[in-house]
Design an enzyme around this catalytic site. Structure first.
Site, PDB file in Angstrom:
ATOM      1  N   GLY A 145       0.822  -1.213   0.000  1.00 37.02           N
ATOM      2  CA  GLY A 145       0.000   0.000   0.000  1.00 37.02           C
ATOM      3  C   GLY A 145       0.848   1.252   0.000  1.00 37.02           C
ATOM      4  O   GLY A 145       0.432   2.297   0.518  1.00 37.02           O
ATOM      5  N   THR A 205       1.548   3.378  -2.166  1.00 35.97           N
ATOM      6  CA  THR A 205       1.033   4.552  -2.874  1.00 35.97           C
ATOM      7  C   THR A 205      -0.233   5.102  -2.226  1.00 35.97           C
ATOM      8  O   THR A 205      -0.818   6.056  -2.737  1.00 35.97           O
ATOM      9  CB  THR A 205       0.726   4.192  -4.343  1.00 35.97           C
ATOM     10  N   ASP A 262      -2.896   6.441   1.076  1.00 30.70           N
ATOM     11  CA  ASP A 262      -2.960   7.623   1.925  1.00 30.70           C
ATOM     12  C   ASP A 262      -2.188   7.451   3.235  1.00 30.70           C
ATOM     13  O   ASP A 262      -1.510   8.372   3.686  1.00 30.70           O
ATOM     14  CB  ASP A 262      -4.422   7.960   2.223  1.00 30.70           C
ATOM     15  N   ALA A 306       0.421   5.530   3.877  1.00 28.60           N
ATOM     16  CA  ALA A 306       1.855   5.595   3.608  1.00 28.60           C
ATOM     17  C   ALA A 306       2.300   7.031   3.348  1.00 28.60           C
ATOM     18  O   ALA A 306       3.371   7.463   3.814  1.00 28.60           O
ATOM     19  CB  ALA A 306       2.201   4.711   2.418  1.00 28.60           C
ATOM     20  N   ARG A 307       1.483   7.774   2.632  1.00 29.85           N
ATOM     21  CA  ARG A 307       1.841   9.153   2.293  1.00 29.85           C
ATOM     22  C   ARG A 307       1.835  10.060   3.523  1.00 29.85           C
ATOM     23  O   ARG A 307       2.742  10.880   3.701  1.00 29.85           O
ATOM     24  CB  ARG A 307       0.847   9.682   1.243  1.00 29.85           C
ATOM     25  N   HIS A 349      -2.528   2.824  16.464  1.00 31.58           N
ATOM     26  CA  HIS A 349      -1.665   3.979  16.685  1.00 31.58           C
ATOM     27  C   HIS A 349      -1.975   4.702  17.993  1.00 31.58           C
ATOM     28  O   HIS A 349      -1.121   5.410  18.527  1.00 31.58           O
ATOM     29  CB  HIS A 349      -1.724   4.950  15.503  1.00 31.58           C
ATOM     30  N   HIS A 373      -9.922   1.219  19.166  1.00 26.97           N
ATOM     31  CA  HIS A 373      -9.115   2.182  19.912  1.00 26.97           C
ATOM     32  C   HIS A 373      -9.528   2.322  21.382  1.00 26.97           C
ATOM     33  O   HIS A 373      -8.720   2.100  22.285  1.00 26.97           O
ATOM     34  CB  HIS A 373      -9.201   3.561  19.250  1.00 26.97           C
ATOM     35  N   LYS A 379     -18.390  11.521  14.752  1.00 28.55           N
ATOM     36  CA  LYS A 379     -18.020  12.483  13.720  1.00 28.55           C
ATOM     37  C   LYS A 379     -18.870  13.751  13.844  1.00 28.55           C
ATOM     38  O   LYS A 379     -19.965  13.735  14.397  1.00 28.55           O
ATOM     39  CB  LYS A 379     -18.239  11.878  12.332  1.00 28.55           C
TER      40      LYS A 379
END
Length: 479
Positions: free
Chosen positions: A17, A19, A21, A23-24, A182, A244, A330
């Site tokens: 993955g 490429t 989001d 990873a970016r 995370h 989480h 949200k």
């Protein structure tokens, strides 16, 4: 959890993955930060991978990484540090029927490192692709001796989590599996352990005799941000609570481990999960913000929750009778990440009720804000200056930014990747733990109450106040 005594072994990191989001935004900038900070192994290479339809050349991948670090990184992609980092990058496409380019790229990277480097595979791919990627790693032999990081959500219910665990365990034994959350890599979350177990001031009162209830509150101001395809099939409960907030609850409620090594630390968290009662749908509020059904890709009759608040009970000696209230959603009023432990009132009321500013139910509390960099605050009552005995609220707050330089810390993903390279599973979830959480969740997944509408920018449906009564939510009026 313990600090590595030495740099990790030499590694080839394979980023599936590459490429995408995640990873970016996180992984490529984080890996560069680790490299620039001198925390990577003595010798290492990073191999990016994606399906052949999204394949990049080595040079294109290096440019992609440069753009990602420039936009989201803590350090600029310049100088000798960046040149050394991009020289260590290569790319190998992989489809289930044609893994050849990836196998060749990994082989070339290992020869460049020399010796017998470890392999670490990071699956930054949609959950539907976990099984096929794991199967490919097993079929090609790449998995042999390697470790794997698997992103959330790990399953969508008990049956799917068990099936995924079986798939993973056919290729990787549990000691080589790192299910990443995370939230558990945050300094402020992990400091809950230091706050409890390093301070004789707090551990003796961290129980049902002194604490009336606990709130774990993670509101978000953003909507679904065009992710209807993912969110419609997931919802806030699967996306935030199981993955989480219940993990954070495990840190708050756990018994003292015999050490901070991975096994005793994870054993105690799993004991908390085992002690949880199955969720009672009568103590759950599901909400959906007004306008959600108008989002592109959302079913106009959708019952997917964008908000959930619920009561969790841990039925053990320390916590019996103490409710844990969890809330996330949200399009709410603030973006916050807070644990609030509320203490019981003293048994003898020697002060008149009209002299107490906490008569509305806001008494003593210990609050941990675990949004990086975070803070810890204690709230108590003092005498107001003057001739009469009247009380006033006071707070003492410790802020990380006041005491530590941010440059000394690592972001959550950076820390967790470093721990995975070192083989430390302390901050990663275990197969039996995640299966138990899905088991606890089954009553809600089987019979979810209807969603209730709420206005964007609010704090959820009005029913949340009945859920927590006679207590009150710390947010939004808390600091």
């Amino acid at each position: 959890m313990s600090q590595p005594s030495a740099v990790p072994d030499d590694h080839v990191i394979v980023l599936f993955g590459a490429t995408g989001d995640l990873a970016r935004r996180k992984l490529l900038p984080g890996l560069f930060h680790l490299a620039k900070a001198g925390l990577m192994p003595s010798s290492w290479r990073i191999v990016g991978s994606a399906p052949a339809s999204s394949a990049l050349s080595d040079e294109e991948f290096r440019q992609h990484a440069r753009d990602a670090v420039a936009e989201f990184g803590l350090a600029e992609p310049v100088g000798e540090a960046w040149r050394a980092f991009e020289d260590a990058l290569s790319f190998g496409a992989a489809d289930a029927g044609d893994p050849g380019p990836l196998v060749a790229a990994v082989g070339a990277a290992e020869r460049a490192v020399g010796g017998s480097p470890r392999r670490l595979f990071h699956l930054a791919v949609p959950p539907t692709a976990f099984g096929s990627v794991i199967g490919m790693l097993g079929a090609t032999g790449l998995a042999e001796g390697g470790r794997v990081i698997i992103e959330k959500p790990f399953g969508t219910d008990l049956a799917s989590a068990r099936a995924l665990n079986e798939t993973v365990h056919t290729v990787f034994d549990e000691s080589r599996v790192f299910r990443i959350d995370h939230f558990l890599g945050k300094e402020s979350v992990d400091n809950i352990l230091a706050l409890r177990f390093a301070n004789g001031l707090l551990e003796p009162v961290w129980n049902r005799d002194h604490i009336s209830h606990v709130q774990i509150d993670v509101p978000e101001t953003i909507g679904i941000e065009g992710r209807a395809g993912f969110f419609e099939g997931t919802g806030t409960f699967r996306d935030m609570i199981v993955t989480h907030l219940l993990q954070v609850l495990g840190f708050v409620a756990m018994e003292p481990p015999t050490s901070l090594a991975a096994r005793p630390l994870r054993d105690e968290r799993c004991k908390v999960f085992e002690a949880m009662r199955p969720l009672d749908v009568r103590h759950v509020v599901r909400g959906q913000y007004e306008g959600y059904r108008d989002e592109p890709g959302v079913d106009p009759r959708s019952q997917t929750e964008t908000f959930v608040a619920l009561r969790v009970e841990v039925d053990n000696w320390r916590w019996a009778g103490v409710p844990f209230y969890l809330r996330s959603g949200k399009s709410l009023g603030q973006r916050r990440q807070v644990v609030a432990l509320h203490f019981r009132e003293p048994p003898l009321r020697m002060f008149p009720v009209d002299a107490r500013p906490d008569a509305d139910g806001r008494g003593n509390a210990l609050v941990v804000d675990f949004d990086d960099p975070g803070w810890i605050s204690s709230r108590f009552l003092v005498k107001r200056p003057g001739p009469t005995m009247r009380l006033a609220p006071a707070e003492m707050t410790f802020r990380y930014t006041d005491s530590f330089q941010k440059a000394h810390g690592l972001e959550a993903y950076e820390r967790l990747i470093l721990e995975a390279m070192s083989g430390d599973q302390s901050l990663f979830t275990r197969s039996d733990g995640i299966e138990r959480l899905w088991q606890v969740a089954e009553p809600l997944l089987d019979s979810p109450p209807d969603v209730q509408p709420y206005a964007p920018g609010s704090w959820g449906p009005d029913a949340i106040n009945d859920l927590i009564a006679p207590h009150r939510w710390y947010l939004p009026d808390g600091k």
